[in-house]
Design an enzyme around this catalytic site. Structure first.
Site, PDB file in Angstrom:
ATOM      1  N   HIS A 504     -35.613  30.621  10.019  1.00 21.38           N
ATOM      2  CA  HIS A 504     -36.390  29.642   8.898  1.00 21.38           C
ATOM      3  C   HIS A 504     -35.244  28.492   8.562  1.00 21.38           C
ATOM      4  O   HIS A 504     -35.761  27.591   8.443  1.00 21.38           O
ATOM      5  CB  HIS A 504     -36.399  30.701   7.632  1.00 21.38           C
ATOM      6  CG  HIS A 504     -36.806  29.947   6.557  1.00 21.38           C
ATOM      7  ND1 HIS A 504     -38.353  29.991   6.159  1.00 21.38           N
ATOM      8  CD2 HIS A 504     -36.284  28.926   5.556  1.00 21.38           C
ATOM      9  CE1 HIS A 504     -38.505  29.182   4.979  1.00 21.38           C
ATOM     10  NE2 HIS A 504     -37.489  28.724   4.762  1.00 21.38           N
ATOM     11  N   GLU A 505     -34.161  28.815   8.307  1.00 23.60           N
ATOM     12  CA  GLU A 505     -33.382  27.568   7.988  1.00 23.60           C
ATOM     13  C   GLU A 505     -33.379  26.373   9.081  1.00 23.60           C
ATOM     14  O   GLU A 505     -32.935  25.305   9.026  1.00 23.60           O
ATOM     15  CB  GLU A 505     -31.995  27.766   7.629  1.00 23.60           C
ATOM     16  CG  GLU A 505     -31.940  28.384   6.181  1.00 23.60           C
ATOM     17  CD  GLU A 505     -32.793  28.103   5.085  1.00 23.60           C
ATOM     18  OE1 GLU A 505     -32.697  26.710   5.202  1.00 23.60           O
ATOM     19  OE2 GLU A 505     -33.293  28.760   4.270  1.00 23.60           O
ATOM     20  N   HIS A 508     -36.227  24.366   9.146  1.00 25.10           N
ATOM     21  CA  HIS A 508     -35.704  22.886   8.072  1.00 25.10           C
ATOM     22  C   HIS A 508     -34.834  22.104   8.971  1.00 25.10           C
ATOM     23  O   HIS A 508     -35.169  20.772   8.946  1.00 25.10           O
ATOM     24  CB  HIS A 508     -35.068  23.508   6.827  1.00 25.10           C
ATOM     25  CG  HIS A 508     -36.062  24.234   6.015  1.00 25.10           C
ATOM     26  ND1 HIS A 508     -37.129  23.471   5.418  1.00 25.10           N
ATOM     27  CD2 HIS A 508     -35.886  25.158   5.256  1.00 25.10           C
ATOM     28  CE1 HIS A 508     -37.904  24.449   4.588  1.00 25.10           C
ATOM     29  NE2 HIS A 508     -37.092  25.478   4.387  1.00 25.10           N
ATOM     30  N   HIS A 511     -36.662  20.219  11.427  1.00 22.31           N
ATOM     31  CA  HIS A 511     -37.667  19.097  10.629  1.00 22.31           C
ATOM     32  C   HIS A 511     -36.863  17.948  10.402  1.00 22.31           C
ATOM     33  O   HIS A 511     -37.312  16.760  10.375  1.00 22.31           O
ATOM     34  CB  HIS A 511     -37.978  19.941   9.289  1.00 22.31           C
ATOM     35  CG  HIS A 511     -39.421  19.188   8.906  1.00 22.31           C
ATOM     36  ND1 HIS A 511     -39.972  19.665   7.828  1.00 22.31           N
ATOM     37  CD2 HIS A 511     -39.939  18.079   9.285  1.00 22.31           C
ATOM     38  CE1 HIS A 511     -41.002  18.637   7.394  1.00 22.31           C
ATOM     39  NE2 HIS A 511     -41.169  17.945   8.468  1.00 22.31           N
TER      40      HIS A 511
END
Length: 714
Positions: A504-505, A508, A511
C-alpha cells in the site's frame, strides 16, 4: 509556492485548505547573523543527488532559524507578486508563486517528516512554537486581497489566455484554494478566520504531541512471563528488551499501536491481559494530564465556525466541496447502502466466534478483547490454517525485495538499488535509487519500516523533495511503517496485514516517484483525498497475486516456496473476518463525518456520549466491534489532514477494486497494462481531473461490484 504552502499546511494541520493573515500583516522575525547562515546547511540546497537531505550535517538547532528565515523570504516574495504594477499574467503571478518559498519548502519538508518519524523533545518544542507562526504565514498569503485579485483575474480569463490544459487546471486549483481559504471574505471575517486558524494550529499540534506521549504512557507492563502464553520466544524477548529500555527491568512491556484493535490480542491466551491491553488502547486520551477529549470537542466546534464563515453549513460540507464525493450526503449514502450487508456479515462472524468460545470451554460473552483471539481459532477451524505455519514464509527483507520491488519491476519496469552512501536520519532507514526501464535514474527512496520511540503510529508516505519539471527537481520519497523489529541477529517476520501495508505505502511512493508533471502544485500525490488512496489500495492486491506470492512467500531458512495447499488456504481465508474489518473502518469514518457535520452553534460535546449516539444513528453500534479509531486518538481526523475525509479510503477502494479487476482481464501482471496504468494515473498527478484520469485508463466510470467481491461481501 505550492511546496511551501504544502509544508505550511502540514504544520498547521490544515493540509490543502490553507489558512491566512492579511495584506497589512508584517513578519517580525530577525534575519540570521552571517556566521549562523554559513553554519546552517538548510539555507542552501543540498549537494547530494536530487537534493536529498544531508542528514550527516543537519542538526536540530538548524531548523527554527531556517524556518524563520524561510517564512521571511517567502513572505517578501509573495508581497512582490501581489504588488506587481504590471497586469497579471500566468507567468508573473501563477508561475511566480510556484517558484517562491524555496527555503521554507526545503526546511519544512525535512522538519515535518522528522517530527513524525524520528522526533525528540527539541523537535517537538520547535513544532509547538512554529505551529501558529506557520498558520499565520499561510493566512498572510491566502487572505492577501491584492494577490487574490490577480489570481481571480486570471481565473476569469483562463479560457482565453491560450494556455495548455495543465496551466488552466493550475489556475483553477489556485483559485479554489484561495476561495476556500477565505479570500472573498470581508476584513472582519478574515480577522475571525485568522483567530480560528491560529487556535486550530495550536490545538492540532497539542493533540499530536499528547498522542505521542500517550503512546509511551499507555504501554502495558507485564510482571510474569507466564502471562505471555501464546507469544513466540522472539516476541517475548522483544517485550523484555522494551521493558528494560523503559526502566522496567525484570518485566515485560506490550506497546500500544495506533488503532483500537491491537494485533497482539490474536495471540495472547490470558484473557485478563487481553482486556488490560484493549482497555489501555480504547481509553486513550479520555482523562489524565494528556487527555485529548477536550481537544476533540473544541476542534470540531471551531472547524464548524470556520466553515460557517466561509458559507458552508458544516466542516464536512466545506471539506468535501473540492473532493470527488462533493457532499457529505454522497458519503452517507455510500456507507448507508453497505451497512446492512456488512452488519449481517459481522453478526454471522460474531456468532461463529461465540460458538468457538463455547466449544473451547469459555463461559463468557464475546467482548472486544476476545474477537481477534477467537477469530484466529475460527480461521484455523474453517480453513485449516495455522498462522504459525505461515509465519516462516513472510520474512521482512524477502517480502520487500522479492514482493514489493519484484512487482514494481514486472508492472512498471523500474528497479531499486541500495544507496548506502546516502546519509539517513536513523540507522534503521535504508536509501535506494529508482531506475526506469531504460536504465535512467528516476528518484531516491527511503525505507523506514521499523517501530521506535519518537515515531508516531501508523504508516505513511511523504516527500523530502517533490517532482517538477518547472523546478527541475526529481522525487525524494520516504515510506514509513511501524513493524516490530526482531532482536539483533534474528529474522523479522511480518503479518499478512503488514505485507499488504508495505505494498500500500509503495503505491503512494510510486505515485510520487512516477510523477511527470511540470508544476509542483499538481505533481505526485497532490490530488483529492478521495483519489489519493486509489493508487495505494490498487497496489495492495498484488500482494495476493499468485505469481507475486510465489516469488516472496518462501521459507526464511530453506528458501522453499510456500506449499500450494498452504498458499490456497491463505488465499481462501482472505475473505474471512471482512465483516469486522469493514465495520470497524466504517464506524470510524462515520464518526469522523458526524463530528464534522456539527453546525457552528452546536455546544461542546461529551466525547463518549457523542460517539455512542453517532454509531447508533447509523446502525453500526456493535459492542464487540468498536471503531478502528476512537475520537480521542483519531490521528487522521483531528490532528491530521483527513478531517471529514476518512471515508476517502473506501471511496478510493471502489476505484482500486474496479481497476484491479479490469487489469486481470488484460492479462494481469504484465508490463503493457502496468505501463498504461502508470502513464494515465501515476504520472499525471493532479494535472488531469481525477475522474477524467480514471476513465482514460479504465474506459468507463467505476462500479461497486469489484469492491464487494474484494471484501467478500457480495
Amino acid at each position: 509556492m505550492h511546496k511551501a504552502l504544502l509544508a505550511v499546511s502540514i504544520a498547521a494541520s490544515l493540509m490543502a485548505t490553507g489558512c491566512s493573515i492579511g495584506n497589512n500583516a508584517s513578519t517580525t522575525q530577525t534575519p540570521l547573523a552571517p556566521n549562523v547562515q554559513m553554519q546552517n546547511p538548510l539555507l542552501t540546497p543540498s549537494t547530494l543527488q536530487y537534493q536529498a537531505p544531508d542528514f550527516s550535517i543537519i542538526k536540530d538547532a538548524h531548523f527554527q532559524p531556517a524556518l524563520t528565515q524561510g517564512i521571511q523570504e517567502h513572505y517578501q516574495q509573495i508581497l512582490a507578486i501581489a504588488n506587481n504594477s504590471q497586469a497579471p499574467t500566468f507567468n508573473n503571478t501563477i508561475v511566480a508563486m510556484e517558484t517562491s518559498g524555496e527555503l521554507l519548502t526545503r526546511t519544512s519538508q525535512i522538519f515535518y517528516n522528522l517530527t513524525g518519524s524520528n522526533s525528540n523533545p527539541t523537535l517537538l518544542k520547535i513544532q509547538g512554537e512554529m505551529a501558529p507562526i506557520m498558520a499565520a504565514h499561510s493566512d498572510n498569503i491566502h487572505l492577501n486581497s491584492a494577490l487574490f485579485k490577480r489570481v481571480d483575474s486570471l481565473y476569469q480569463q483562463r479560457d482565453s489566455l491560450n494556455l495548455t490544459a495543465e496551466e488552466v487546471r493550475l489556475i483553477e486549483v489556485y483559485h479554489q484554494r484561495f476561495v476556500l481559504a477565505g479570500a472573498k471574505l470581508t476584513d472582519q471575517q478574515k480577522a475571525q478566520i485568522r483567530l480560528l486558524n491560529e487556535e486550530q494550529s495550536t490545538l492540532t499540534n497539542e493533540f499530536s504531541q499528547r498522542l505521542l506521549t500517550l503512546t509511551k504512557q499507555n504501554a502495558v507492563v507485564v510482571d510474569s512471563v507466564d502471562e505471555l502464553a501464546g507469544l513466540s520466544d522472539s516476541e517475548i524477548r522483544a517485550a523484555k528488551m522494551d521493558a528494560e529500555a523503559q526502566g522496567h527491568a525484570g518485566k515485560y512491556v506490550i506497546n500500544i499501536t495506533n488503532t483500537t484493535r491491537q494485533p497482539i490480542l490474536a495471540k495472547l491466551e490470558n484473557r485478563q491481559l487481553r482486556e488490560r491491553i484493549w482497555l489501555a488502547s480504547a481509553n486513550r486520551g479520555l482523562s489524565g494530564e494528556n487527555e485529548t477529549a477536550s481537544l476533540v470537542s473544541r476542534l470540531a466546534q471551531l472547524r464548524a465556525e470556520r466553515a460557517e464563515l466561509l458559507g458552508f453549513k458544516s466542516w464536512a460540507d466545506y471539506q468535501l466541496a473540492p473532493q470527488m464525493a462533493k457532499t457529505p450526503e454522497a458519503v452517507y449514502s455510500m456507507f448507508g447502502s453497505m451497512v446492512p450487508a456488512v452488519v449481517a456479515n459481522t453478526e454471522k462472524e460474531a456468532a461463529d466466534i461465540q460458538a468457538m468460545i463455547t466449544k473451547t470451554g469459555g463461559n463468557f460473552t464475546l467482548a472486544p478483547w476476545d474477537w481477534e483471539f477467537y477469530a484466529e481459532k475460527v480461521r484455523q477451524d474453517k480453513f485449516d490454517l495455522d498462522s504459525g505455519s505461515i509465519k516462516p514464509y513472510f520474512e521482512f527483507e524477502r517480502v520487500l525485495q522479492d514482493g514489493v520491488f519484484f512487482t514494481l519491476e514486472k508492472l512498471y519496469g523500474v528497479t531499486l538499488k541500495p544507496r548506502p552512501d546516502l546519509p539517513v536520519y536513523h540507522e534503521d532507514v535504508k536509501a535506494y535509487e529508482m531506475f526506469d526501464v531504460d536504465g535512467s535514474s528516476m528518484a531516491i527512496f527511503y525505507a523506514d519500516y521499523f517501530a521506535r520511540e519518537g515515531k508516531r503510529g501508523g504508516a505513511w508516505m511523504s516527500s523530502f523533495v517533490g517532482q517538477s519539471t518547472l523546478l527541475d527537481t526529481k522525487p525524494v520519497v520516504v515510506n514509513v511503517m511501524n513493524i516490530k523489529k526482531a532482536p539483533e541477529g534474528e529474522p523479522t517476520f511480518v503479518s499478512y496485514d503488514e505485507v499488504t501495508t508495505m505494498f500500500h505505502e509503495m503505491g503512494h511512493g510510486t505515485h510520487g516517484m512516477f510523477s511527470k508533471v511540470k508544476y509542483p502544485s499538481l505533481a505526485g500525490t497532490s490530488v483529492s483525498r478521495d483519489f489519493v488512496e486509489f493508487p495505494s489500495t490498487f497496489e495492495e492486491d498484488w500482494a495476493a497475486h499468485p505469481e507475486v506470492l510465489a516469488n516472496y512467500a518462501k521459507h526464511y531458512q530453506t528458501g522453499e516456496v510456500i506449499p500450494d495447499a498452504l498458499l490456497q488456504k491463505l488465499l481462501n481465508s482472505r475473505s474471512f473476518n471482512q465483516g469486522f474489518d469493514t465495520l470497524e473502518y466504517m464506524a470510524a469514518a462515520l464518526l469522523d463525518l458526524e463530528w464534522h457535520s456539527l453546525p457552528a452553534d452546536a455546544p461542546l460535546q461529551d466525547v463518549a456520549t457523542f460517539e455512542a449516539a453517532a454509531l447508533k444513528k447509523h446502525g453500526v453500534d456493535i459492542t464487540a466491534v468498536p471503531p478502528r479509531y476512537k475520537s480521542s486518538f483519531f490521528a487522521h481526523s483531528f490532528p491530521g489532514g483527513y478531517s471529514a475525509s476518512y471515508y476517502a479510503y473506501m471511496w478510493s477502494e471502489i476505484l482500486a477494486a474496479d481497476a484491479f479487476a479490469y487489469v486481470q482481464t488484460q492479462g494481469g501482471l504484465n508490463r503493457e497494462i502496468g505501463m498504461k496504468y502508470r502513464k494515465t494515473i501515476r504520472e499525471v498527478g493532479n494535472s488531469v481531473p481525477p475522474m477524467e484520469a480514471y476513465q482514460s485508463f479504465r474506459g468507463q466510470a467505476p462500479t461497486t461490484d469489484a469492491l464487494l467481491k474484494r471484501r467478500g461481501l457480495n
